[in-house]
Design a protein around this motif. Structure first.
Motif, short mmCIF file in Angstrom:
data_model
loop_
_atom_site.label_atom_id
_atom_site.label_comp_id
_atom_site.label_asym_id
_atom_site.label_seq_id
_atom_site.Cartn_x
_atom_site.Cartn_y
_atom_site.Cartn_z
N LEU A 139 0.83 -1.21 0.00
CA LEU A 139 0.00 0.00 0.00
C LEU A 139 0.86 1.26 0.00
O LEU A 139 0.65 2.18 -0.80
N LEU A 140 1.86 1.28 0.88
CA LEU A 140 2.71 2.47 0.97
C LEU A 140 3.49 2.68 -0.33
O LEU A 140 3.68 3.82 -0.79
N ALA A 141 3.94 1.59 -0.95
CA ALA A 141 4.69 1.70 -2.21
C ALA A 141 3.84 2.39 -3.26
O ALA A 141 4.34 3.10 -4.13
N LYS A 142 2.58 2.19 -3.16
CA LYS A 142 1.65 2.77 -4.13
C LYS A 142 1.37 4.24 -3.86
O LYS A 142 1.18 5.02 -4.78
N VAL A 143 1.30 4.64 -2.60
CA VAL A 143 0.82 5.99 -2.29
C VAL A 143 1.90 7.00 -1.91
O VAL A 143 1.71 8.21 -2.09
N ASP B 13 10.23 9.95 -4.33
CA ASP B 13 11.42 10.77 -4.08
C ASP B 13 11.39 11.46 -2.72
O ASP B 13 12.27 12.23 -2.39
N ASN B 14 10.41 11.20 -1.94
CA ASN B 14 10.33 11.89 -0.66
C ASN B 14 9.69 10.97 0.37
O ASN B 14 8.60 11.24 0.89
N ARG B 15 10.34 9.89 0.63
CA ARG B 15 9.78 8.96 1.59
C ARG B 15 10.90 8.15 2.25
O ARG B 15 11.95 7.93 1.65
N GLU B 16 10.63 7.76 3.46
CA GLU B 16 11.57 6.91 4.19
C GLU B 16 10.70 6.03 5.09
O GLU B 16 9.94 6.55 5.91
N ARG C 177 7.77 2.90 10.85
CA ARG C 177 7.96 4.34 10.94
C ARG C 177 7.97 4.91 9.51
O ARG C 177 8.76 4.48 8.68
N ILE C 178 7.07 5.85 9.24
CA ILE C 178 6.93 6.45 7.91
C ILE C 178 7.31 7.92 7.99
O ILE C 178 6.79 8.64 8.85
N ARG D 155 15.27 -0.37 7.17
CA ARG D 155 14.71 0.53 6.15
C ARG D 155 14.22 -0.30 4.96
O ARG D 155 14.96 -1.10 4.39
N VAL D 156 12.97 -0.12 4.60
CA VAL D 156 12.38 -0.93 3.53
C VAL D 156 11.99 -0.10 2.32
O VAL D 156 11.54 -0.63 1.30
N MET D 157 12.10 1.21 2.39
CA MET D 157 11.67 2.06 1.29
C MET D 157 12.43 3.37 1.39
O MET D 157 12.72 3.80 2.52
#
Lengths: 332, 332, 332, 332, 332, 332
Positions: free
Chosen positions: C59-63, C67-70, C88-89, C330-332
């Protein structure tokens, strides 16, 4: 096996004390001409000390055909686990089917008394226990009850019949009745001393009319060296016998120079109460236990057929065939 | 008083089953020439149903001097409160002192059985209870135990000896052993029917080899109208007899047209379990109760002297003089 | 990340399943032109096994803007402590604020199923557990529930959808319905054997019409070597499946030469009951667990904002700033 | 029946969510050419409120042959007793056998949510309850969960999907996230008021940054008459919401002239906690309940065949034939 | 108000017994020139009987400015509910702020003693209770403790100081020490009778050296009509005083013609134990209660400011403004 | 012995605070001319820390004849076991008999306070405990109570009188009253700082008007380096002080650079609660304990005569003669 001791009674042999349906079963099988060699196993519902086996063996020796029988059993006084098979009989079914009730009943009651006695003996850590419970059971079992208590480790018992079965002398002190009839504890103690044979220990019951400590000193002064013990049996209305009472009587006897006089305690004793005395540091020299032993709940035993003519079989809920138990010894 | 029924046994009369210290007391008093008229009261430690009094009266009738005795007592089967005096004897002390153990023991054991039976009967609200506990007690008391259960309200008992004492016919169905020896429940039931006298009800035990519902239908079809009941005795390993099992067997019998066949339940019953069946709405037609009755803990009784030669006296903790109890009736 | 497996559904993406106040929050922030980079932490209310993280990551990968996510997270199936931060997003708040409800909900339900399954697996000490609880949950979650149970260690599951998600074959025996429709257990077992592909193990359900032990022998004799297992599912009305029943069926199968036939147990199982079977020494070869897993209470997860544009902040009761947790990757 | 609302999903119709053994059963019966008219009854394991029946009926309407079916059922929202039959289907078995899993699952989950909601509503004695638990369940059931809560008596729900199913508007206040992003409660409340349509009540969450009483007065002064309520959601770390806190906030609002502002309470609520507020005399105007409803343990339902081609039959443990239940109505 | 009785001590007036932070508060306020009229309310943490208010009023009368004060209070001995406001003071804060510690402490301790006494009195249903607990408290409060016990309903007390405060004569019997020094209970009782003024009742302590029943008869015979009571104080080591002991002593006194001699019981008494005597039917004529009253845990009182210069105010957790309590009466 | 500190008061010396029966005993013995040298032993009813012995010794030094006395005692602050003899006096009985009440009372109360303090100190593992309970006891014992708490290990106390007795400075922060009168916590803290001598630590009470964390930051910013501690005393209505609150305040102070400001906790503390803070890892720097110490139940002490003129004697229940206790030291 001491056959004279446990000669089966007529009422057992006749089937008078059995459940009627076993009598009927034997009738039916006879009518049908069925008498297969059957293996019956008897197991206990809970752990404890096995007792009554000597009497069961005496019964089986009388009824099983000598040339066609095989009996395996645990020994009198042996420890048994929950569900453990304690007896296995292989013989023609008609020869013993009638006695299932008696066999289970003897083991149930005797094992419960021996087990309860054993618990008291274990709690007492070497201080002797006397079985005093005859007054709480039907007279016809007073003897076998006291016998079982002795098997369980008691050092003595109060019933004449029980002592006979166990091959010992009965133990006892004096009842309140003697003191009340004579009107005074010292007077009763002196009379006891006067008439009783020398081998009977002089034990004076000291809670009848006066404070226990005061009365202990009075009888000690009256009998001198001859006094073996005082017995404390304070009723619940007066707080029962407590560890503090024992300590105080001990201290007052010692202060007065009677440190050889022993203290014997009775009244409402069970393993928990015995442990209380020991843990409180009260110096008790003997305990008399009544209904904890004599009123112990019978330990249910169950008998099941496991083989018919050598073939495994069992009712639902049980495993067909012989149940292995390396502790069993062949006794017949 | 039915003297023939409760003729005192030789072992009681001889003092063989008594506590040795009563025998010694009588010796001492004889030596001292003391034989005052003494009043002894016997009270119970807890509430329940009194039983054994008939036998105690038979004993007293034999030993008390006819011209110098006064005995007051409650009746066999009467309700008693905790601490209630149930028996008062006034007679020369030497005539009865030896029997304190036996008197207390008879009342203790018989009252416990009658009281336990009474509790089951009360719980069953009219559904008959049969005493089935002979297998859990020492054989010499199987009869008196079953007699006491009948006094407590049981409709029948399984021991021949108990039935004799109570003046009824013994009750019973068939044991698992018969079925296992014959190899099939239907075969055993047919044999039972063939050889038993017509007045013995045909009750078939249906949990030995097959599912209880299936077996019930098989025996019902085999015996037809002659089948009185099926007996459910499912062992704990298979979940015991449950209210649901009773309902299902009832429903399946009814569906197959056997609505007259009754259902008799045994196995681990006590008042709580009986209540469970009734509250669950399971239609049970009879209960067989075993160790709840036969293994009931004896109710302790205590005997105290309260007067010597008409003067109030008592040991510490007790009130001197006669204890008033308007329920007592003079019986001797 | 297996995106195909956990493609976010339209109803989640649209905000249809979210709490309305998150939708409103996004509206307000948009109107105000506020979209700060915010750090949200998600922590669990109790210890257990984390599950659902794969789907949350999909879900997070989609939304989240690439370029601005961790994103830092624990792994699917990892153990978590009470209060532990599992996710943690850090990203512009408007991109993910709407999905707080879905993220918490996925983790809550999946983790509860995996945790309950894990408890059963731990109790079974290597004996396989099959998830049988689809019948107790709403159908749209039957698959994800069984998937989570597999993550928790179950060896199989009964739902087709769950097996697909987990990438395995579904497991199952036969229902009572098949036997009732066919009228006999042996007949149903033979038909099952006739039509099912060879890789489906032959497991016969043996409690429908007859005694379980009797029926086990019947199906074993009918199928011979082909019979893989018997399944015991005795209903509570008949006492349920007990350790004694298992032992007896095992013994009777062995006596008849069917020692290769396995025993599979179902009905009311949970870790305590599984332990009971193991401690009783009953030789069970597989357990089917239903509502203990499928009805496990969701484990509440909480999401908190801890930084806004890099500055520590928190609501009352929480500690401002990043919560350290070295287990996070860290996954993303 | 509102078919549009509960159109069966493809995954249910395809058998994807069912237990595999039902799919296999249908295969076997088809191969054998067996498709008898069978009567299946579904009963509940415990008492509560029935929910999910509308959806079950929509499924049955789709799969049962119109000319050969008879369905009896209780109504959506009706009370049911433990063990009560709530659904009876008579139709060719192949038409519905596959859906036993789905039917039981729908009823199990929906009834548990409705029952839990009903308990909260009963405890609240007329004070409205809003279902706030979407965040604790898997997203695909958020809607049906909230629908069930509304059936159980809730006045509103937070999920859009649930509100749609129930035909109402979703309810909600504002999350802590909005306040944290905006940095101040008053600021967030003013923004909320600025952008939200007039029909949305202005409810301000007052425990984020400052003392609840202080914050309540601040937002009341900022919004004046427009403020509908304050919401108290104090976290456990700060003692949670207590009756005393409610009373104090009420008193301070009243003292400052804001007696029309209502108080809405959330956080860890269940019937016991709701009762505590009412019994303490705290004047709460609305409760938001989360996991007590959404995480309610599914109520197990069981399906049994009771007739095959009109003949009574049943597995062991159940009564053959139709179970009478006058509350059932014919619905198909 | 009896000022002479409760003249405030110098150590209270000086602030010596107060918490240091109140002294500092007064210093700071003086330095700041702040002395607003403030309203302080004092409420109790639990229900009971209020005591100490007379002394508090004497203190306030001394320190509050006569022309600028308003005091509302409950009365000495009045019943109070949990959380009830028992005192409200309105006056310049500097005049009374220093005494918050003393005011709370007086009420806390006195109310606890009066409440405990009241519980004993209630349990005794009219049988007089004497406060005997001086030996368990610090001597400087023996008097006020006994005074409070009298307020709570005790009929007398043993301390001279308490009796003075309460305006009665002190009560007492004789200690074990007198008997031990004189060597015999009868001798001590005769000496007591010889030297004590006639209005002091002759109460003999009868458990020192001999059995209580025996000793009771000895002193009754020695003093004849002059003996008022015997006191039973049996130590725990001897089972304590039991209802049975009381009954037996009563019966033996009556049998010997001393039915006018009363029985006074002491030792470990509390309401439960008093109730036990009454419910057991033991005829006790008086109880001496020690540490249950004197060691009663102080009832915490809390003082809060609720108005400053007429404006409602309160700390967090409390409601600003006057707390309505119609039971309060204006006392100053 | 510091005689100045514990000069016996006139009310004790006069016998005013004693039980009247000791006064009467002395009268009688004087009239009889009896004044034997008697040995009295005092033992405790339960284990704990002995306190009050210094004061008892001051009393005995005043009343016992210097040339005919022997006193053995444990030391102030020494540990004592249940039933341990802590004091043995040998002297002419008339010289000290009157003071049995006072001796027992002093030891009872002081030992209870010291013991309770010791329990808190043990639980706190080195974190200082301040005695704050003066407000819960009668003012005349506030000093001796705080002295005993210091003996028990407290680092400080709030009463002036107690600090004097213990030879230390009193401890204290500020009351809610100061803040309410001044209208703001920051204002009150600044005033406190302005007028208090430099050696008084600046401790600000931060729960009066605003959120504790917010207020802590406000006072820290206002006082800067001068702020020693914040005190948390959150009332139960607001959830009390929790470990989470302490952690959060600590974290927010640290984040803002105030890591030197300490946290002092008060309100409802006892050993269990102190342990909870420590086990939760909350960093508390000091605890203020109130009624757990000041309201501790007095530990009953009992005084018995054990020798008269060198001859062992004792009342029933006690052992005559000296009780050996090697821990006793001769002090007079």
């Amino acid at each position: 096996m001491k056959q004279s001791k446990f000669e089966p009674s007529e009422e057992v042999l006749s089937g008078d004390t059995t459940d009627i349906y076993f009598a009927r079963t034997i009738d039916i099988l006879r009518s049908e001409g069925l008498n297969p060699v059957a293996t019956m196993e008897v197991f206990t519902s809970r752990a404890g000390m096995l007792c009554g086996m000597e009497e069961v063996k005496a019964l089986l020796a009388k009824v099983l055909p000598e040339d066609n029988r095989e009996v395996w059993a645990l020994s009198e006084g042996e420890t048994m686990d929950s569900k453990e098979v304690v007896l296995r009989i292989t013989a023609p079914y008609q020869s013993y089917g009638l006695y299932e009730t008696a066999i289970c009943g003897i083991l149930a009651h005797c094992s419960s008394w021996a087990t309860a006695a054993r618990e008291c003996v274990a709690a007492a850590h070497g201080i002797p226990i006397i079985s005093f419970g005859a007054r709480h059971v039907y007279p016809s079992i007073a003897g076998i009850m006291d016998y079982s208590a002795i098997v369980g480790g008691c050092a003595g018992c109060s019933s004449v019949a029980g002592a006979k079965l166990a091959g010992i002398e009965p133990s006892g002190t004096m009842p309140h009745a003697l003191i009340i009839v004579m009107g005074d504890t010292v007077k009763a103690t002196i009379a006891f001393d006067k008439y009783m044979p020398p081998e009977v220990p002089r034990v004076s019951l000291v809670d009848t009319f006066k404070d226990e400590a005061e009365e202990s000193l009075r009888v000690a002064e009256a009998l001198g060296e001859k006094l073996d013990s005082v017995r404390l049996d304070t009723p619940g209305e007066r707080g029962g016998v407590t560890a503090d009472l024992v300590k105080e009587v001990r201290a007052r006897l010692d202060l007065a120079g009677f440190s050889k006089v022993k203290i014997f305690v009775t009244g409402g004793l069970d393993p928990e109460r015995i442990t209380y005395f020991l843990e409180s540091g009260a110096q008790v020299d003997g305990f008399g236990v009544g209904s904890y032993i004599s009123g112990a709940k019978p330990i249910d035993f169950t008998a099941d057929l496991h083989e018919i003519e050598g073939k495994p079989i069992a009712k639902r809920g049980r495993i067909p065939g012989i149940t292995p138990n390396p502790k069993l010894k062949r006794v017949m």
